[in-house]
Write a protein that holds these residues in place. Structure first.
Motif, PDB file in Angstrom:
ATOM      1  N   ARG A 135     -12.517  64.460  17.248  1.00  0.00           N
ATOM      2  CA  ARG A 135     -11.959  63.118  17.464  1.00  0.00           C
ATOM      3  C   ARG A 135     -12.122  62.355  16.161  1.00  0.00           C
ATOM      4  NH1 ARG A 135     -11.154  59.530  21.781  1.00  0.00           N
ATOM      5  NH2 ARG A 135     -11.419  57.355  21.182  1.00  0.00           N
ATOM      6  N   THR A 190      -8.153  70.109  19.372  1.00  0.00           N
ATOM      7  CA  THR A 190      -9.087  71.214  19.541  1.00  0.00           C
ATOM      8  C   THR A 190      -9.214  71.961  18.224  1.00  0.00           C
ATOM      9  OG1 THR A 190      -7.374  72.729  20.325  1.00  0.00           O
ATOM     10  CG2 THR A 190      -8.566  71.445  22.005  1.00  0.00           C
ATOM     11  N   TRP A 191     -10.299  72.732  18.096  1.00  0.00           N
ATOM     12  CA  TRP A 191     -10.621  73.438  16.856  1.00  0.00           C
ATOM     13  C   TRP A 191     -11.214  74.783  17.229  1.00  0.00           C
ATOM     14  CZ3 TRP A 191     -10.958  71.555  11.640  1.00  0.00           C
ATOM     15  CH2 TRP A 191     -11.687  72.359  10.762  1.00  0.00           C
ATOM     16  N   GLU A 250     -14.173  77.177  21.264  1.00  0.00           N
ATOM     17  CA  GLU A 250     -13.326  76.031  20.941  1.00  0.00           C
ATOM     18  C   GLU A 250     -14.112  74.738  21.089  1.00  0.00           C
ATOM     19  OE1 GLU A 250      -8.902  75.701  21.829  1.00  0.00           O
ATOM     20  OE2 GLU A 250      -9.829  74.513  23.419  1.00  0.00           O
ATOM     21  N   THR A 251     -13.928  73.851  20.105  1.00  0.00           N
ATOM     22  CA  THR A 251     -14.560  72.538  20.125  1.00  0.00           C
ATOM     23  C   THR A 251     -13.466  71.483  20.049  1.00  0.00           C
ATOM     24  OG1 THR A 251     -14.838  72.707  17.729  1.00  0.00           O
ATOM     25  CG2 THR A 251     -16.742  73.295  19.093  1.00  0.00           C
ATOM     26  N   THR A 252     -13.861  70.222  20.141  1.00  0.00           N
ATOM     27  CA  THR A 252     -12.904  69.112  20.055  1.00  0.00           C
ATOM     28  C   THR A 252     -13.300  68.195  18.908  1.00  0.00           C
ATOM     29  OG1 THR A 252     -12.493  69.217  22.425  1.00  0.00           O
ATOM     30  CG2 THR A 252     -11.869  67.185  21.311  1.00  0.00           C
ATOM     31  N   LEU A 308      -4.491  66.792  21.256  1.00  0.00           N
ATOM     32  CA  LEU A 308      -4.636  66.275  22.615  1.00  0.00           C
ATOM     33  C   LEU A 308      -4.185  64.823  22.716  1.00  0.00           C
ATOM     34  CD1 LEU A 308      -8.178  67.750  23.352  1.00  0.00           C
ATOM     35  CD2 LEU A 308      -5.939  68.739  23.932  1.00  0.00           C
ATOM     36  N   HIS A 365     -17.303  65.707  16.453  1.00  0.00           N
ATOM     37  CA  HIS A 365     -16.883  67.099  16.616  1.00  0.00           C
ATOM     38  C   HIS A 365     -17.927  67.859  17.436  1.00  0.00           C
ATOM     39  CE1 HIS A 365     -15.301  70.971  14.428  1.00  0.00           C
ATOM     40  NE2 HIS A 365     -15.250  71.063  15.739  1.00  0.00           N
ATOM     41  N   VAL A 372      -7.027  63.314  18.207  1.00  0.00           N
ATOM     42  CA  VAL A 372      -7.956  64.156  18.950  1.00  0.00           C
ATOM     43  C   VAL A 372      -7.303  65.525  19.046  1.00  0.00           C
ATOM     44  CG1 VAL A 372      -9.226  64.501  21.106  1.00  0.00           C
ATOM     45  CG2 VAL A 372      -8.769  62.169  20.289  1.00  0.00           C
ATOM     46  N   GLY A 401      -5.625  74.916  16.526  1.00  0.00           N
ATOM     47  CA  GLY A 401      -5.915  74.091  17.692  1.00  0.00           C
ATOM     48  C   GLY A 401      -4.661  73.388  18.174  1.00  0.00           C
TER      49      GLY A 401
END
Length: 153
Positions: free
Chosen positions: A106, A86-87, A102-104, A75, A122, A84, A72
């Motif tokens: 935090r 991406t994954w 893709e997920t985020t 951000l 997540h 933060v 990722g």
């Protein structure tokens, strides 16, 4: 407090017996990250972390039955209070293979004296099995992180 923000976003909270700076370092220094990331019976054997906005992270590892790769981009980075990024999981154990959904992630680090509350959010996930897999994975990883602080100086 652990809860789903909605049916597609995971939210976990955990308090660690370590300073905020120490918990943040466990997320941003490759050797420490590799020591605890992933649940029991899952290990990382490669990890690169370029912890800055726009910097990439990537990790390879294995379970008893398969190899995997994930990666990722960071951000937002506010030391020592917020990460933060991406994954995404790759189609094979090769970083050059395509990434899936893709997920985020935090991660908030809240100082509580010499302890730290970590709040992880997540998502959004595309389906319930993905949510459940990540819920189990993060819970296991955070258990290993708590153990890591118990044995590290």
């Amino acid at each position: 407090m652990d809860a789903a923000v909605d049916s597609r976003t995971l939210r976990l909270s955990r308090i660690f017996d370590a300073s905020r700076e120490r918990v943040f370092a466990a997320w941003t220094e490759p050797a420490q990250f590799m020591a605890w990331m992933c649940p029991a019976d899952v290990e990382l054997d490669e990890c690169e972390l370029d912890v800055r906005p726009g910097g990439a992270w990537r990790a390879k590892g294995y379970t008893p039955t398969r190899r995997f790769a994930k990666s990722g981009v960071y951000l937002e980075v506010r030391r020592p209070e917020l990460l933060v990024f991406t994954w995404g999981h790759h189609a094979s154990a090769d970083w050059s293979s395509p990434r899936g959904h893709e997920t985020t992630v935090r991660v908030e680090f809240r100082a509580l004296g010499q302890r730290t509350e970590l709040v992880l959010t997540h998502g959004p996930f595309i389906d319930a099995p993905s949510f459940d897999d990540h819920d189990n994975g993060w819970r296991g990883s955070l258990d290993k992180l708590a153990t890591f602080f118990g044995r590290s100086a």
